[in-house]
Design a protein around this motif. Structure first.
Motif, PDB file in Angstrom:
ATOM      1  N   LEU A 160      13.020  21.981  23.249  1.00 39.49           N
ATOM      2  CA  LEU A 160      13.265  23.191  22.601  1.00 39.49           C
ATOM      3  C   LEU A 160      14.557  23.695  23.112  1.00 39.49           C
ATOM      4  O   LEU A 160      14.750  23.790  24.271  1.00 39.49           O
ATOM      5  CB  LEU A 160      12.038  24.204  23.031  1.00 39.49           C
ATOM      6  N   HIS A 161      15.229  24.389  21.996  1.00 40.05           N
ATOM      7  CA  HIS A 161      16.484  25.060  22.249  1.00 40.05           C
ATOM      8  C   HIS A 161      16.266  26.515  21.667  1.00 40.05           C
ATOM      9  O   HIS A 161      15.428  26.510  20.625  1.00 40.05           O
ATOM     10  CB  HIS A 161      17.669  24.625  21.528  1.00 40.05           C
ATOM     11  N   CYS A 199      21.985  29.520  25.021  1.00 39.88           N
ATOM     12  CA  CYS A 199      20.413  29.098  24.802  1.00 39.88           C
ATOM     13  C   CYS A 199      19.627  29.797  25.889  1.00 39.88           C
ATOM     14  O   CYS A 199      20.051  29.669  27.113  1.00 39.88           O
ATOM     15  CB  CYS A 199      20.471  27.600  24.805  1.00 39.88           C
ATOM     16  N   VAL A 253      16.853  28.835  26.918  1.00 44.22           N
ATOM     17  CA  VAL A 253      16.209  27.681  27.956  1.00 44.22           C
ATOM     18  C   VAL A 253      17.153  27.252  28.833  1.00 44.22           C
ATOM     19  O   VAL A 253      16.687  27.075  30.014  1.00 44.22           O
ATOM     20  CB  VAL A 253      15.634  26.843  26.865  1.00 44.22           C
ATOM     21  N   HIS A 254      18.362  26.857  28.479  1.00 40.54           N
ATOM     22  CA  HIS A 254      19.133  26.054  29.008  1.00 40.54           C
ATOM     23  C   HIS A 254      20.534  27.056  29.436  1.00 40.54           C
ATOM     24  O   HIS A 254      21.455  27.271  28.756  1.00 40.54           O
ATOM     25  CB  HIS A 254      19.785  24.925  28.360  1.00 40.54           C
ATOM     26  N   MET A 279      24.585  26.380  28.351  1.00 41.01           N
ATOM     27  CA  MET A 279      24.812  26.057  27.030  1.00 41.01           C
ATOM     28  C   MET A 279      25.651  27.107  26.486  1.00 41.01           C
ATOM     29  O   MET A 279      25.045  28.250  26.820  1.00 41.01           O
ATOM     30  CB  MET A 279      23.570  25.727  26.124  1.00 41.01           C
TER      31      MET A 279
END
Ligand SMILES: [Cu+2]
Length: 219
Positions: free
Chosen positions: A113-114, A152, A154-155, A158
């Protein structure tokens, strides 16, 4: 040429945008010691994302600066269809540019998931969860000029930028060079924008046929 071919040629000429013969070329340089940015550590989803990711926020090679958006403000420009891919938890390309009225599609090539979060300054421009590998977003119209930062949720490593321009634009490559074709003759305001280094402005006179040159220097 047959009558049919002539008819076809005329029809094509009628829908083609006006062809201008001017061009702007140049290079963007970076003065000072070459920065060496540490890779950003990957903190989750190692199988899909690897162990670290490059920090692309300031890329200098031999004094040449990459990922600078050069635009010719107010010159006629055709809208483009941009694609921003997520590939091994990295945006590709890191910097995109296109005139107002262009569209942006987001792609997820990863089995994770992004959550693509676009910002204009601190305000959210868009916010889209992309849970599926191979997912493509509907095209989003880029209707306001200026930089959009993409992150992002989540990350955290990024990062990408979409610069919505007010005229034809190009992004410098690793060698710092750029070329913008199809310009009408005239004296234009040309800007060079970098995500960390800000903006430079120049006035450039483009001939009706052939290339004008411009160079920009950041430090
Ligand atoms: Cu992500």
């Amino acid at each position: 040429m047959s009558a049919r071919e002539i008819g076809l040629a005329l029809a094509l000429a009628a829908c083609a945008p006006p062809a201008f013969g001017g061009e702007l070329r140049g290079a963007v340089t970076y003065a000072g010691p070459e920065p060496r940015l540490a890779p950003r550590p990957v903190t989750k989803d190692h199988e899909a994302c690897g162990q670290d990711q490059p920090d692309e926020s300031l890329l200098v090679t031999g004094g040449r600066l990459a990922n600078v958006v050069v635009q010719v403000k107010g010159a006629p420009a055709s809208p483009a269809a941009l694609v921003l891919a997520q590939d091994r938890c990295r945006y590709r390309p890191h910097v995109l540019a296109a005139p107002v009225g262009s569209t942006l599609v987001l792609e997820n090539g990863d089995p994770v998931l992004h959550n693509v979060h676009g910002y204009r300054g601190r305000a959210t421009a868009f916010n889209l969860a992309m849970p599926r590998q191979g997912q493509r977003s509907p095209p989003r119209k880029l209707d306001r000029p200026g930089p959009v930062r993409v992150a992002c949720d989540v990350h955290g490593w990024m990062a990408a930028w979409v610069l919505v321009s007010e005229g034809p634009a190009a992004v410098t490559g690793k060698d710092g060079s750029f070329a913008i074709r199809g310009l009408p003759a005239g004296t234009w305001t040309v800007t060079a924008w970098h995500e960390r280094l800000g903006e430079r402005t120049a006035q450039v006179t483009v001939p009706a046929q052939g290339a004008a040159t411009a160079s920009f220097r950041f430090e």
